[in-house]
Enzyme design. Sequence first.
Site, PDB file in Angstrom:
ATOM      1  N   LYS A 197       3.241  -1.390   6.418  1.00  0.00           N
ATOM      2  CA  LYS A 197       2.748  -2.000   5.183  1.00  0.00           C
ATOM      3  C   LYS A 197       3.365  -3.380   5.094  1.00  0.00           C
ATOM      4  O   LYS A 197       4.586  -3.539   5.186  1.00  0.00           O
ATOM      5  CB  LYS A 197       3.113  -1.190   3.941  1.00  0.00           C
ATOM      6  CG  LYS A 197       2.561  -1.848   2.670  1.00  0.00           C
ATOM      7  CD  LYS A 197       2.767  -0.996   1.428  1.00  0.00           C
ATOM      8  CE  LYS A 197       4.138  -1.138   0.846  1.00  0.00           C
ATOM      9  NZ  LYS A 197       4.239  -0.560  -0.521  1.00  0.00           N
ATOM     10  N   GLN A 238       3.265   0.875 -13.292  1.00  0.00           N
ATOM     11  CA  GLN A 238       3.473   2.088 -12.513  1.00  0.00           C
ATOM     12  C   GLN A 238       3.612   3.329 -13.381  1.00  0.00           C
ATOM     13  O   GLN A 238       3.290   4.446 -12.963  1.00  0.00           O
ATOM     14  CB  GLN A 238       4.708   1.918 -11.637  1.00  0.00           C
ATOM     15  CG  GLN A 238       5.159   3.136 -10.878  1.00  0.00           C
ATOM     16  CD  GLN A 238       4.150   3.631  -9.859  1.00  0.00           C
ATOM     17  OE1 GLN A 238       3.953   4.833  -9.689  1.00  0.00           O
ATOM     18  NE2 GLN A 238       3.499   2.714  -9.159  1.00  0.00           N
TER      19      GLN A 238
END
Length: 330
Positions: free
Chosen positions: A76, A147
Amino acid sequence: MSVNNINKGVTVVSEEVCQQIMGRSESFTAVENVFAAMAKNTAYNFPVIREAIGHEDALYGFKSGFDRDGMVLGLKSGGYWPGNVKKDLTNHQSTVILFDPDTGKLKSLVGGNYLTAVRTAASSAVSIAHLARKDAKVLGMVGAGHQSTFQLRAAVEQRNFEKIVAWNIDPDKLDNLADICAELSLPFESVTREELGAQADVIITITSAFEPLLNVDWIKPGTHIACMGTDTKGKQEVDANLLKKATVFTDELAQSITIGEAQHAVIQGLIKEADITPIGEVINGTKPGRSSADEITLFDGTGVGLQDLAVASAAADLAEAKGQASYINF
């Protein structure tokens, strides 16, 4: 990689497609499986690179690894651009790049922003599933950023919660969580941190704090705490003495003691690395999880590259199966 996929080219899965096809259940399974593989030493995270680039106050880096069980190899790439909010962009930007483990050939490009949110939420959900008391009724949320909404939705699917209590440094931002609770027909209450500790059977901390937000004396017996915000040296969400009092679990030991919530307790000599159990050991049944109703359990969720690779690989497979993937020649 099948001959058919080689002929099609490199699989591309956009952010929009990821949001359409990758749900909480799929993310939970992918993360649970990769934690289990890590505990068997059949999946490995490689050293993380994270640097300030000297432009736009951005932090940029790579997380990579190889899961032999799932045959997933990749990285990533991305980071944090604090000025993006002024450009109507998400501050966290990332892309997952997958390679064929058999040949090293580029296999997939997958949008990583949404998947980062769901994999982080899946991590705390896995900890709740394996460590929280079965009769847990009150969920406490510390933090109300982007989040937190993913965390809340994933958590409430693990136990029959009857109430949500929450605290945030800016109480006005709790409206996001309150709206989800209204949608789910769950009572919601904004409380002080002390009240949250007194009421909650499960607590999720998801902040960017550099000082403890929860005191050890506020946590009642039998609580499960998922610390999900500490992923950098210096960050801290809870009293270090809480880790001494609790039974501590983590996603990866190396990160837990260096950049995770456990870093402070280790530095202060309150606990040692040997006192921390990888949650994969619990998933595999090789180590015990919760041992009593009164035991306090704590999950140090530092976030590992293998989580990103696992959910990205699952998203790529789903996109291909549903005919929603794109392909490019490379």
